[in-house]
Design an enzyme around this catalytic site. Structure first.
Site, mmCIF file in Angstrom:
data_model
loop_
_atom_site.group_PDB
_atom_site.id
_atom_site.type_symbol
_atom_site.label_atom_id
_atom_site.label_comp_id
_atom_site.label_asym_id
_atom_site.label_seq_id
_atom_site.Cartn_x
_atom_site.Cartn_y
_atom_site.Cartn_z
ATOM 1 N N ASP A 150 8.219 100.360 2.065
ATOM 2 C CA ASP A 150 7.210 100.412 3.119
ATOM 3 C C ASP A 150 6.918 101.855 3.489
ATOM 4 O O ASP A 150 7.832 102.606 3.835
ATOM 5 C CB ASP A 150 7.679 99.615 4.347
ATOM 6 C CG ASP A 150 6.511 99.249 5.252
ATOM 7 O OD1 ASP A 150 5.347 99.319 4.800
ATOM 8 O OD2 ASP A 150 6.768 98.899 6.415
ATOM 9 N N HIS A 157 -0.645 105.753 13.875
ATOM 10 C CA HIS A 157 0.537 104.933 14.177
ATOM 11 C C HIS A 157 1.783 105.823 14.291
ATOM 12 O O HIS A 157 2.587 105.664 15.213
ATOM 13 C CB HIS A 157 0.728 103.888 13.077
ATOM 14 C CG HIS A 157 1.997 103.095 13.203
ATOM 15 N ND1 HIS A 157 2.200 102.169 14.203
ATOM 16 C CD2 HIS A 157 3.138 103.103 12.465
ATOM 17 C CE1 HIS A 157 3.401 101.628 14.068
ATOM 18 N NE2 HIS A 157 4.000 102.183 13.024
ATOM 19 N N GLU A 222 3.294 94.267 12.496
ATOM 20 C CA GLU A 222 2.720 95.499 11.961
ATOM 21 C C GLU A 222 1.631 95.112 10.972
ATOM 22 O O GLU A 222 1.887 94.414 9.985
ATOM 23 C CB GLU A 222 3.791 96.392 11.312
ATOM 24 C CG GLU A 222 4.722 97.002 12.377
ATOM 25 C CD GLU A 222 5.547 98.175 11.888
ATOM 26 O OE1 GLU A 222 5.739 98.325 10.663
ATOM 27 O OE2 GLU A 222 6.010 98.952 12.750
ATOM 28 N N GLU A 224 -0.557 95.648 8.071
ATOM 29 C CA GLU A 224 -0.475 96.519 6.890
ATOM 30 C C GLU A 224 -1.204 95.879 5.713
ATOM 31 O O GLU A 224 -1.471 94.681 5.709
ATOM 32 C CB GLU A 224 0.996 96.736 6.472
ATOM 33 C CG GLU A 224 1.883 97.278 7.587
ATOM 34 C CD GLU A 224 3.194 97.849 7.063
ATOM 35 O OE1 GLU A 224 3.279 98.198 5.871
ATOM 36 O OE2 GLU A 224 4.138 97.936 7.879
ATOM 37 N N ASP A 256 4.533 93.295 8.663
ATOM 38 C CA ASP A 256 5.920 93.776 8.692
ATOM 39 C C ASP A 256 6.480 93.515 10.084
ATOM 40 O O ASP A 256 6.530 94.404 10.937
ATOM 41 C CB ASP A 256 5.929 95.271 8.343
ATOM 42 C CG ASP A 256 7.308 95.879 8.430
ATOM 43 O OD1 ASP A 256 8.295 95.137 8.326
ATOM 44 O OD2 ASP A 256 7.392 97.104 8.630
ATOM 45 N N ARG A 260 11.591 95.607 17.956
ATOM 46 C CA ARG A 260 11.594 96.976 18.489
ATOM 47 C C ARG A 260 12.877 97.322 19.225
ATOM 48 O O ARG A 260 13.269 98.499 19.254
ATOM 49 C CB ARG A 260 10.396 97.175 19.423
ATOM 50 C CG ARG A 260 9.050 96.966 18.765
ATOM 51 C CD ARG A 260 8.809 97.916 17.628
ATOM 52 N NE ARG A 260 7.490 97.710 17.017
ATOM 53 C CZ ARG A 260 7.153 98.177 15.825
ATOM 54 N NH1 ARG A 260 8.034 98.870 15.099
ATOM 55 N NH2 ARG A 260 5.949 97.956 15.346
ATOM 56 N N GLN A 263 15.414 97.970 16.663
ATOM 57 C CA GLN A 263 15.019 99.229 16.035
ATOM 58 C C GLN A 263 15.421 100.436 16.878
ATOM 59 O O GLN A 263 15.926 101.431 16.353
ATOM 60 C CB GLN A 263 13.494 99.231 15.815
ATOM 61 C CG GLN A 263 12.965 100.458 15.089
ATOM 62 C CD GLN A 263 11.457 100.363 14.844
ATOM 63 O OE1 GLN A 263 10.797 99.421 15.262
ATOM 64 N NE2 GLN A 263 10.917 101.343 14.149
ATOM 65 N N LYS A 276 13.850 95.261 10.624
ATOM 66 C CA LYS A 276 12.749 94.989 9.711
ATOM 67 C C LYS A 276 13.093 93.993 8.620
ATOM 68 O O LYS A 276 12.199 93.558 7.891
ATOM 69 C CB LYS A 276 12.337 96.301 9.016
ATOM 70 C CG LYS A 276 11.945 97.419 9.951
ATOM 71 C CD LYS A 276 10.509 97.281 10.365
ATOM 72 C CE LYS A 276 10.027 98.549 11.070
ATOM 73 N NZ LYS A 276 8.579 98.489 11.305
ATOM 74 N N THR A 280 9.074 89.493 6.239
ATOM 75 C CA THR A 280 7.818 90.199 6.006
ATOM 76 C C THR A 280 6.885 89.167 5.393
ATOM 77 O O THR A 280 7.260 88.496 4.437
ATOM 78 C CB THR A 280 8.007 91.372 5.019
ATOM 79 O OG1 THR A 280 9.024 92.245 5.520
ATOM 80 C CG2 THR A 280 6.721 92.151 4.822
ATOM 81 N N GLU A 396 2.132 99.542 20.369
ATOM 82 C CA GLU A 396 1.068 100.498 20.666
ATOM 83 C C GLU A 396 0.017 99.877 21.583
ATOM 84 O O GLU A 396 -0.452 100.518 22.533
ATOM 85 C CB GLU A 396 0.378 100.939 19.372
ATOM 86 C CG GLU A 396 1.250 101.725 18.431
ATOM 87 C CD GLU A 396 0.562 101.912 17.093
ATOM 88 O OE1 GLU A 396 -0.374 102.704 17.004
ATOM 89 O OE2 GLU A 396 0.953 101.222 16.121
HETATM 90 CA CA CA Z 1 5.994 98.917 8.555
#
Ligand code: CA
Length: 455
Positions: A150, A157, A222, A224, A256, A260, A263, A276, A280, A396
């Site tokens: 990834d 971002h 996420e 992507e 993804d 948080r 993380q 993560k 996915t 975000e």
């Molecule tokens: Ca990602």
């Protein structure tokens, strides 16, 4: 780079291909692996046309790609036949490994078979032998994914996330020199429509004396794109920037999912791990780079940013290294679902905001000699744009969970609740070309398991 398969005037005899807003006109022809849902049919390759799937195993068995489809003296006939043999299998790795000449030959053959002008007999034969309604299909991963990497190619971002984790130093100095990525987990990549369980992990609440174990409370998305690798490279042999796209079969949507809170505690010093690796999700349809050729954009760098080092730069990249792909995120809560309220649009972005191109990702990945293999998957990284509503992650969109999103039924969300479903969409559209789309990439959050992880 454009050829007859991109001709905007082409129409298919599969009439739904021309429906307004269709993701799958004859100019697209993306690949997936499917079978009829609820049957014991074998998995096989398929190509989307309108609301139908062309069953490639049925086409192969009927030997329809022959000299009648493409002129007898055309060497592409043999390439297309070889490509069809590989694309009809239950995983597309062998097809991906063949490379652009084979992919293109099969695309041309399918374009001829499916376009208005094919004889009535041929249409009837394909319709009866090889068309399966998408509404009856289920999908699985299009390829055996050996390795998943990834990237982190949206500078917007990277800056937004960096500001939340490191307020004083949002963008690290290497970002504008190195296409940043990490080696992810391939085993937990699932196909669109697969529910997944909210992960548990170590959480370190602010001010707590020590971490606790529990379900993530800050489960995020996420937005992507995923790139499937075609032909690989030998160990020790880097891929030059101008050959890099020959090693990319095509693109899908990729979510993804990210925890948080897990993380935040585990992220330093090595980077993403359990935050993560629990799931996915990717979309079933892989849109080839050839189908995306009308949607190229120049790759540029602001004059006051570092210019790419020579191994990451080329005239071809400057001319058309980026892709103009619209991206959207929709959210539906359980209460919305029960009330029949359609999913709400919560973000819209575009792949043109990538700071690093696909080719730069491939070339950088291999510069030290790392070998890519057919079916490997590269994630683009969360594709946030410069505006706040273009953010591709809830962290975000909600300013780190401080500004909840307001949904149409009055509900609010900061992070995902149990039962929420998130759908990613992608499409390309511009005057003078036909709209092509990626279908849907959907996932639903199940409650954390009742068998708690013992600390
Ligand atoms: Ca990602």
């Amino acid at each position: 780079m454009l050829n007859e398969t991109h001709d905007p005037s082409l129409r298919s005899w599969v009439k739904s291909a021309q429906a307004a807003g269709s993701d799958f006109p004859i100019q697209n022809l993306p690949f997936a692996v499917f079978c009829r849902a609820g049957t014991t049919e074998a998995w096989r390759g398929g190509v989307a046309i309108g609301d139908q799937i062309v069953d490639l195993a049925a086409l192969r068995n009927a030997d329809v790609i022959n000299a009648d489809v493409i002129k007898a003296e055309d060497p592409a006939t043999e390439l297309a036949r070889t490509a069809l043999q590989a694309a009809a299998r239950d995983q597309l790795n062998d097809f991906m490994a063949l490379g652009p000449a084979h992919w293109s030959a099969l695309r041309h053959a399918l374009s001829h078979l499916l376009r208005v002008g094919t004889t009535a007999d041929e249409q009837a034969r394909i319709r009866s032998l090889a068309l399966v309604p998408q509404s009856q299909a289920e999908y699985r991963l299009p390829a055996r994914i050996g390795d998943y990497t990834d990237f982190y190619t949206s500078v917007h971002h990277a800056t937004n996330i960096g500001r939340l984790f490191r307020p004083d130093n949002p963008l690290l100095p290497n970002y504008k020199w190195v296409p940043i990525g990490y080696h992810g987990r391939a085993s937990s990549i699932v196909i669109s429509g697969t529910p997944f369980t909210r992960p548990q992990g170590q959480l370190m609440p602010p001010g707590a004396p020590q971490p606790m174990v529990g379900p993530s409370k800050r489960l995020d998305i996420e937005l992507e794109l995923g790139a499937f690798i075609g032909p690989g490279n030998a160990l020790g042999r880097p891929i030059n920037i101008d050959q890099a796209e020959d090693h990319v079969f095509g693109l899908c949507l990729l979510n993804d999912w990210s925890a948080r809170d897990i993380q935040g505690w585990e992220y330093q010093p090595l980077g993403p791990f359990l935050a993560k690796n629990f799931a996915t999700t990717i979309s079933p349809w892989v849109v080839t780079l050839e189908a995306l050729a009308p949607y190229r954009l120049p790759f540029t760098r602001p004059a006051d940013d570092p210019q790419p080092l020579p191994y990451l730069d080329s005239a071809a990249q400057r001319a058309n290294g980026l892709l103009n792909i619209e991206l959207a995120v929709e959210l539906q809560t359980p209460r919305m679902r029960e009330a029949g309220i359609p999913p709400a649009l919560i973000a819209q972005s575009n792949y043109r905001h990538a700071y690093w191109t696909l080719a730069q990702m491939v070339t950088h990945h291999t510069m030290g000699g790392c070998n890519l293999q057919p079916g490997d998957l590269l994630g683009s990284g969360t594709m946030s744009g410069p505006e706040p509503h273009q953010a591709g992650a809830l962290i975000e969109l909600t300013a780190g969970g401080k500004q909840p999103l307001k949904l149409p039924n009055g509900e609010q969300r900061t992070f995902l609740e149990d039962g929420d479903s998130v759908t990613l969409r992608g499409w390309c559209d511009r005057p003078g070309a036909v709209r092509v789309g990626f279908g849907r990439c959907e996932g639903l959050v199940l409650p954390a398991g009742t068998t708690a992880v013992q600390p």
